[in-house]
Design a protein around this motif. Structure first.
Motif, mmCIF file in Angstrom:
data_model
loop_
_atom_site.group_PDB
_atom_site.id
_atom_site.type_symbol
_atom_site.label_atom_id
_atom_site.label_comp_id
_atom_site.label_asym_id
_atom_site.label_seq_id
_atom_site.Cartn_x
_atom_site.Cartn_y
_atom_site.Cartn_z
ATOM 1 N N VAL A 182 -2.583 -2.638 -2.319
ATOM 2 C CA VAL A 182 -3.594 -1.653 -1.910
ATOM 3 C C VAL A 182 -4.810 -1.697 -2.841
ATOM 4 N N PRO A 183 -4.632 -1.527 -4.171
ATOM 5 C CA PRO A 183 -5.825 -1.662 -5.032
ATOM 6 C C PRO A 183 -6.459 -3.040 -4.951
ATOM 7 N N ARG A 184 -5.651 -4.086 -4.774
ATOM 8 C CA ARG A 184 -6.191 -5.446 -4.637
ATOM 9 C C ARG A 184 -7.117 -5.535 -3.412
ATOM 10 N N ASP A 185 -6.655 -4.953 -2.300
ATOM 11 C CA ASP A 185 -7.461 -4.973 -1.070
ATOM 12 C C ASP A 185 -8.739 -4.155 -1.224
ATOM 13 N N ILE A 186 -8.644 -3.020 -1.927
ATOM 14 C CA ILE A 186 -9.838 -2.186 -2.136
ATOM 15 C C ILE A 186 -10.884 -2.983 -2.910
#
Ligand code: ZN
Length: 132
Positions: free
Chosen positions: A56-60
């Motif tokens: 999730v943080p990687r995608d953000i």
């Protein structure tokens, strides 16, 4: 006001600071109230999102980079305009409730320090406001 240091290791990074914020609350005498988390930087931010899945943080980070590319004929001579823009978009403060001496977050929520122009040594300010 309390503060703690966050050391980031790369240009873009979302670092979970939930435990540091919890520590500030635990070490205080505030049982119920509000907790403000403020990042005193123009190329960093703070946000709340999921950390159960590190994708999730990687995608953000990946999508922010597409919307606000590193190089785009910006005028700012320092060369970090993308980081300034991301900081304003995500924001430099969050507020969470304190109940029974702990911060209240949803099951999947974490507090993230968002680095957009690292690696750097950063500060996070925490202000606790008791409500009773
Ligand atoms: Zn700059």
């Amino acid at each position: 006001m309390k503060q703690f240091i966050v050391k980031t290791n790369s240009r873009f990074e979302m670092k979970d600071i939930t435990n540091q914020v919890k520590s500030v609350v635990c070490e205080s005498n505030v049982k119920n109230g509000v907790c403000y988390v403020f990042v005193p930087h123009t190329t960093a931010a703070v946000t709340i999102n999921e950390n159960a899945d590190p994708d999730v943080p990687r995608d953000i980070i990946m999508e922010l980079d597409k919307v606000i590319p590193l190089h785009d004929n910006y005028s700012h001579m320092e060369g970090n305009s993308a980081a300034h823009i991301k900081s304003s978009l995500i924001g430099t403060s969050e507020m969470v409730f304190i109940e029974n001496g702990d911060i209240v977050l949803g099951t999947w929520q974490s507090l993230f320090f968002c680095e957009f122009d690292g690696p750097r040594t950063r500060k996070v300010y925490v202000k606790l406001v008791p409500t009773e």
